[in-house]
Enzyme design. Structure first.
Site, PDB file in Angstrom:
ATOM      1  N   CYS A  35     -18.142  13.750   2.616  1.00  0.00           N
ATOM      2  CA  CYS A  35     -19.291  14.043   3.483  1.00  0.00           C
ATOM      3  C   CYS A  35     -19.096  15.325   4.269  1.00  0.00           C
ATOM      4  O   CYS A  35     -20.035  15.833   4.867  1.00  0.00           O
ATOM      5  CB  CYS A  35     -19.508  12.927   4.487  1.00  0.00           C
ATOM      6  N   CYS A 105     -22.610  14.503  14.496  1.00  0.00           N
ATOM      7  CA  CYS A 105     -21.217  14.519  14.969  1.00  0.00           C
ATOM      8  C   CYS A 105     -21.042  13.537  16.127  1.00  0.00           C
ATOM      9  O   CYS A 105     -20.037  12.838  16.216  1.00  0.00           O
ATOM     10  CB  CYS A 105     -20.813  15.922  15.420  1.00  0.00           C
TER      11      CYS A 105
END
Lengths: 276, 391
Positions: A35, A105
């Protein structure tokens, strides 16, 4: 170039609390190398049940590193009940903001924390899992629901920015829209629990098995194998050297490589050779 | 601290003689080249000279050069013109690793009903010529293949591919934006029908490009307007930009030799030095057949954006094929098409040099990069210093 805040840059250039804790009370992993970002978060409690030490290791971009660093700072001194209340938006606020495309994030930090707390409580990762919606990035229904609820998301693009879901092939866009619609109409969604290795564990075990059990035999015959990608339980490999031109390489892959990986990693794996 | 610019495939410094050539056209020489008075006419003469300079660099004749605003416009003009010229043909052949200027355009055309074949590349980024040969059909209107890849520098055998297309009576376009000025090109000796080039990739200014269209090729304009460029591209000419492009092409012809010796030497020094000092690193693309100024290196188990931002602290400019730098979530389509393993793809860095780089700069970069990679690997949960996984 991204517009990062000074605080974010500081946490990227001088990350706090990097490392692992040998006798950690809770450890959580989120993301995968496929990813493009991954986080391993660990904490240790003091005698009063408060977080005494929190450490992280991150593979990823500047904001992935900075959010992890910020999260470990935020965790210190908190009880687990307090830690549980930290939302991804709290991490964003701590850093003074994140570009929209980087919100995932902060969600990764939040999810690694969930896993670490679950790990401490002896709940296996299964409780945090759920049906995979986005195959490209291994994002579950539950993760998408949570991001939609906590951040009041209303479009597929926002879900992609926060969770990465839908940012690859786009096949799951309908499913994501359904989740958004269901949550916004407040209907119930029941996730189906299903146990699995985390992506980090799976990929690492595959690499290790290839290196330890498989490559030495192939190399004896002048061949080699390379791991190209792992998509769910599909292990995509490419053959090198003598293997690449060998008529029997397909059999080697099925009867030897796949068998070994199933035996030593997880029985669901399917090994496929990709054309190079 | 001095900026060390190793991102010349993104854009280049305007060469000082180019700037000097351009400046009068912003001030005293502001006339319109289409005007009947000699004040404008003198500017027209400068454009003719620039056209000859551009043509000379690629072995073409001046009337085969159409000035445009950029490489993207040239690509759009070429491909759309071919489709317009052969309205019954509905098939486009291109590759999986084209620049977005071609790639996004053909996906857009695919939505409008054109059939698109993207020829794959192997793990060194080399075009699959067998697949290319069988992809051509009587329905194919145009082939568009890049001359040099912007990310890896790998060269496609476009001259050979153009000959194959010519034998089948199919128009051939090449996006040569990265190749022009870096490697010798002689259109007189090829079967290529159209070629795109861009000013700011060869030390001219941004906002100017050119399209080569072989004499006799059917062409219909992309920008319809005045009679400029013999009716092939409407719009008042970017006179300063065009004059600068002409000068830049003249300089590029002179600098071709140093580009292929000095620049190549510096690139090789940088590449070999990094491979030597940093474990688990490798070059993406065919090292024996690529531009002299480009290297794409992957550092395993670290992420490209983080590398770039740490390099930025040393004022070192490069770029990356990682997902995070693009704002998309997947690594570059070029690296994916080449089957670069994901452990490598996210940590890819492109260094692209120019004749303005010096040996001292390369030494400085060689000194700083290993520490950057080591710092990030120290943060990475995948990196095991004792074991050096995947060695």
């Amino acid at each position: 170039m991204w517009e990062y805040t000074e605080k974010l840059k500081d946490h990227f250039l001088n990350p706090r609390n990097v490392g692992e804790i040998d006798d950690a009370d809770g450890v959580g992993e989120e993301g995968s190398i496929a990813c493009g970002d991954a986080l391993k978060l660990a904490f240790k409690l003091d005698e009063n049940g408060r977080i005494k030490e929190a450490k992280f290791k991150t593979f990823g971009c500047a904001s992935a590193i900075a959010t992890a660093s910020a999260l470990t700072e935020m965790l210190k001194g908190k009880s687990l009940e307090e830690a549980e209340k930290i939302t991804n938006q709290d991490i964003v606020d701590y850093l003074g903001g994140l570009p929209p495309e980087k919100m995932h994030c902060s969600v990764m930090g939040r999810q690694a924390l969930d896993r670490a707390i679950a790990n401490y409580r002896g709940v296996s990762g299964e409780a945090v899992e759920g049906k995979i919606v986005c195959e490209c990035f291994g994002v579950t229904e539950k993760e998408i629901e949570k991001a939609v609820r906590e951040n009041n998301l209303s479009s597929i693009e926002e879900v992609t920015n926060f969770t990465k879901a839908g940012g690859g092939c786009g096949n799951c866009h309908d499913a994501i829209q359904q989740i958004i619609d269901q949550i916004r109409s407040k209907s119930e969604i029941k996730p189906t629990a299903k146990g699995r290795l985390t992506n980090i564990q799976k990929i690492r075990m595959i690499e290790e098995t290839l290196e330890r059990e498989i490559r030495p035999s192939l190399r004896q015959d002048g061949g080699d194998i390379e791991l190209i990608d792992v998509e769910g339980n599909r292990v995509l490999v490419a053959t090198r050297g003598a293997c690449a031109t060998c008529q029997a390489s397909q059999q080697t892959i099925k009867n030897f490589v796949e068998m070994k990986l199933r035996e030593l990693v997880t029985p669901e794996l399917v090994v496929e050779e990709v054309a190079q | 601290m001095k900026t060390i610019y190793l991102d010349n495939n993104a854009t280049t410094q305007v060469a000082p003689p180019v700037l000097e050539a351009m400046l009068p056209y912003f001030s005293q020489l502001y006339g319109n080249p289409s005007s009947m008075h000699s004040f404008g006419g003198q500017v027209g003469r400068s454009l003719r000279q620039a056209r000859e300079q551009v043509a000379a660099l690629i072995g073409a004749s001046a009337d085969e050069i159409i000035f445009t605003s950029c490489g993207t416009e040239s690509d759009n003009a070429a491909i759309r013109s071919a489709l317009h010229a052969y309205p019954d043909k509905r098939h486009i052949v291109t590759s999986r690793v084209e620049h977005p200027a071609v790639r996004s355009l053909v996906s857009h055309l695919a939505v409008q009903g054109y059939r698109v074949t993207e020829i794959p590349v192997d793990n060194l980024g080399r075009l699959d010529m067998d697949r290319y040969r069988v992809s051509l059909t009587p329905d194919t209107a145009i082939v568009s293949l890049m001359w040099a890849n912007n990310e890896t520098g790998v060269l496609f055998p476009v001259e050979e591919a153009a000959e194959i297309a010519e034998n089948r009576g199919i128009l051939f376009h090449t996006d040569a934006v990265q190749a022009v000025g870096k490697i010798p090109i002689n259109m007189g000796k090829t079967s290529i029908d159209m070629l795109s080039l861009s000013g700011h990739k060869l030390h001219a200014a941004k906002g100017v490009g050119a399209l080569y269209v072989r004499k006799g090729t059917k062409f219909s304009p992309f920008l319809i307007g005045g009679h400029q460029e013999k009716g092939r591209r409407g719009g008042t000419e970017n006179t300063s930009g065009i004059v600068g492009l002409g000068k830049a092409c003249e300089l590029a012809a002179q600098n071709m030799q140093p580009e292929n010796t000095k620049v190549k030497q510096l690139r090789d020094k940088l590449e070999n030095g990094l491979l030597k000092s940093i474990p688990n690193s490798r070059v993406n693309g065919d090292r024996s057949w690529r531009l002299p100024n480009t290297t794409s290196i992957s550092f395993e188990f670290v992420e490209g954006e983080a590398i770039l931002l740490l390099l930025d602290e040393f004022h070192i400019c490069a770029s990356s094929g990682s997902a995070c730098t693009s704002g998309s979530l997947q690594p570059s389509h070029v690296l994916r098409a080449m089957g670069v393993p994901f452990t490598m793809a996210h940590g890819s860095i492109r260094f692209s040099l120019s004749i303005y780089n010096t040996e001292d700069e390369i030494d400085f970069v060689l000194d700083k990069v290993p520490g950057v990679i080591e710092k990030l690997r120290g943060l990475s949960p995948y990196w095991n210093v004792d074991k050096m996984v995947c060695s």
